[in-house]
Design an enzyme around this catalytic site. Sequence first.
Site, PDB file in Angstrom:
ATOM      1  N   ASP A  70       0.876  -1.156   0.000  1.00  0.00           N
ATOM      2  CA  ASP A  70       0.000   0.000   0.000  1.00  0.00           C
ATOM      3  C   ASP A  70       0.929   1.226   0.000  1.00  0.00           C
ATOM      4  OD1 ASP A  70      -2.432   1.542   0.524  1.00  0.00           O
ATOM      5  OD2 ASP A  70      -1.634   1.779   2.553  1.00  0.00           O
ATOM      6  N   LEU A  71       0.403   2.389  -0.322  1.00  0.00           N
ATOM      7  CA  LEU A  71       1.284   3.569  -0.399  1.00  0.00           C
ATOM      8  C   LEU A  71       1.153   4.446   0.848  1.00  0.00           C
ATOM      9  CD1 LEU A  71       3.250   5.373  -1.952  1.00  0.00           C
ATOM     10  CD2 LEU A  71       1.328   6.259  -3.246  1.00  0.00           C
ATOM     11  N   ASP A  72       0.000   5.100   0.962  1.00  0.00           N
ATOM     12  CA  ASP A  72      -0.186   6.025   2.076  1.00  0.00           C
ATOM     13  C   ASP A  72      -0.215   5.277   3.405  1.00  0.00           C
ATOM     14  OD1 ASP A  72      -0.855   8.208   3.682  1.00  0.00           O
ATOM     15  OD2 ASP A  72      -2.982   7.846   3.400  1.00  0.00           O
TER      16      ASP A  72
ATOM     17  N   THR B 123       1.494  10.266   3.446  1.00  0.00           N
ATOM     18  CA  THR B 123       0.821  11.316   2.666  1.00  0.00           C
ATOM     19  C   THR B 123      -0.461  11.777   3.352  1.00  0.00           C
ATOM     20  OG1 THR B 123       0.042   9.486   1.304  1.00  0.00           O
ATOM     21  CG2 THR B 123       1.712  10.898   0.351  1.00  0.00           C
TER      22      THR B 123
ATOM     23  N   LYS C 163      -8.448   7.272   5.634  1.00  0.00           N
ATOM     24  CA  LYS C 163      -7.289   6.452   5.245  1.00  0.00           C
ATOM     25  C   LYS C 163      -7.694   5.231   4.436  1.00  0.00           C
ATOM     26  CE  LYS C 163      -4.060   8.112   8.653  1.00  0.00           C
ATOM     27  NZ  LYS C 163      -3.229   7.825   9.823  1.00  0.00           N
ATOM     28  N   GLY C 164      -7.083   5.073   3.283  1.00  0.00           N
ATOM     29  CA  GLY C 164      -7.368   3.929   2.416  1.00  0.00           C
ATOM     30  C   GLY C 164      -8.638   4.072   1.592  1.00  0.00           C
TER      31      GLY C 164
ATOM     32  N   ARG D 263     -10.934   9.030  -3.220  1.00  0.00           N
ATOM     33  CA  ARG D 263     -11.131  10.477  -3.136  1.00  0.00           C
ATOM     34  C   ARG D 263     -12.608  10.844  -3.020  1.00  0.00           C
ATOM     35  NH1 ARG D 263      -8.634  13.339  -8.056  1.00  0.00           N
ATOM     36  NH2 ARG D 263      -6.940  11.957  -7.421  1.00  0.00           N
TER      37      ARG D 263
ATOM     38  N   SER E 178      -2.404   0.658  -4.446  1.00  0.00           N
ATOM     39  CA  SER E 178      -2.888   1.850  -3.750  1.00  0.00           C
ATOM     40  C   SER E 178      -4.195   2.361  -4.341  1.00  0.00           C
ATOM     41  CB  SER E 178      -1.823   2.948  -3.861  1.00  0.00           C
ATOM     42  OG  SER E 178      -2.348   4.203  -3.498  1.00  0.00           O
ATOM     43  N   ALA E 179      -5.002   3.004  -3.495  1.00  0.00           N
ATOM     44  CA  ALA E 179      -6.251   3.618  -3.964  1.00  0.00           C
ATOM     45  C   ALA E 179      -5.986   4.951  -4.641  1.00  0.00           C
ATOM     46  CB  ALA E 179      -7.184   3.832  -2.773  1.00  0.00           C
ATOM     47  N   SER E 180      -4.776   5.490  -4.471  1.00  0.00           N
ATOM     48  CA  SER E 180      -4.501   6.849  -4.942  1.00  0.00           C
ATOM     49  C   SER E 180      -4.342   6.948  -6.453  1.00  0.00           C
ATOM     50  CB  SER E 180      -3.232   7.377  -4.279  1.00  0.00           C
ATOM     51  OG  SER E 180      -2.922   8.651  -4.797  1.00  0.00           O
TER      52      SER E 180
ATOM     53  N   ASN F 161      -2.695   9.446  -7.529  1.00  0.00           N
ATOM     54  CA  ASN F 161      -1.457  10.230  -7.612  1.00  0.00           C
ATOM     55  C   ASN F 161      -0.230   9.388  -7.272  1.00  0.00           C
ATOM     56  OD1 ASN F 161      -2.645  12.934  -8.121  1.00  0.00           O
ATOM     57  ND2 ASN F 161      -3.618  12.570  -6.141  1.00  0.00           N
TER      58      ASN F 161
ATOM     59  N   LYS G  92     -10.849  -0.952  -2.058  1.00  0.00           N
ATOM     60  CA  LYS G  92     -10.663  -1.846  -0.922  1.00  0.00           C
ATOM     61  C   LYS G  92     -11.879  -1.673  -0.002  1.00  0.00           C
ATOM     62  CE  LYS G  92      -5.734  -0.729  -1.184  1.00  0.00           C
ATOM     63  NZ  LYS G  92      -4.617  -0.016  -0.578  1.00  0.00           N
TER      64      LYS G  92
ATOM     65  N   GLU H 253      -0.068  -3.372   4.648  1.00  0.00           N
ATOM     66  CA  GLU H 253      -1.187  -2.430   4.727  1.00  0.00           C
ATOM     67  C   GLU H 253      -1.285  -1.736   6.082  1.00  0.00           C
ATOM     68  OE1 GLU H 253      -3.796  -0.804   3.809  1.00  0.00           O
ATOM     69  OE2 GLU H 253      -4.025  -1.382   1.710  1.00  0.00           O
ATOM     70  N   ASP H 254      -1.747  -0.485   6.071  1.00  0.00           N
ATOM     71  CA  ASP H 254      -1.957   0.235   7.338  1.00  0.00           C
ATOM     72  C   ASP H 254      -3.431   0.439   7.640  1.00  0.00           C
ATOM     73  OD1 ASP H 254      -2.350   2.142   5.227  1.00  0.00           O
ATOM     74  OD2 ASP H 254      -2.273   3.699   6.767  1.00  0.00           O
TER      75      ASP H 254
END
Length: 215
Positions: A8-10, A16, A44-45, A48, A113-115, A117, A144, A168-169
Amino acid sequence: NIQACLFDLDGVICDTAKYHFQAWKRLADELGFVFTLEDNERLKGVSRRESLDIVLEVGCVVADEKAKGRMAERKNEWYVESISRIGEEELLEGVKPFLESLRKAGIRVALGSASKNADLILDRLRIKGYFDAIIDGTKIAKAKPDPEVFLEGAKAVGVEPSRCIVFEDAVAGIEAAKNARMKCVGVGRADLLRAADLVIPSFVGVDLSLLDKLA
Ligand code: B16
Ligand code: MG
């Protein structure tokens, strides 16, 4: 044996969330209500548009689809403005050495990631080269806890789900990993991430022996 790690990213690679918070708060300020760090936890996760719905719910603001589209776009412009300025120093501690050891061991690495960006963020962090595949919000239809993002990641690197570990966070992300029938390492607080197979507070000191624990 584990053959791929999906990140995962963020909250896992980079924090971020603080930049998302600043941008959502700016929108809330303009709309005239208070948006707190605690409220931000709920984003989180989450994608947008879903995040926007939560933010508007906090402020008891009702808006039509067109107005919501504009709000999400403005929030994103502010967010992109801040992340365009980040650099390698924003990489969470221990992540880069772990990515390096995975590379050396021939373990495949993908982003999930869900992002929308994610590309820009990986570029700014100077770690794009460590990823064999990047699956992000621009490539998936279902958020997710749907397993799509991780299943696509596994497919892109040609590894069976049972041989993948997800890092994952977010609770929804751990559920997504479980729905994909993958092993999952929670990054953060063990009391919040109970559904994970194993929880680490951060990547500090984490090495390949972690993979054996989950094999
Ligand atoms: P964007 P992840 C998620 O990233 C964030 O946790 C979440 O807060 C954000 O709303 C979502 O990305 C969408 O981001 O607005 O950049 O498309 O944790 O899935 O890496
Ligand atoms: Mg996350």
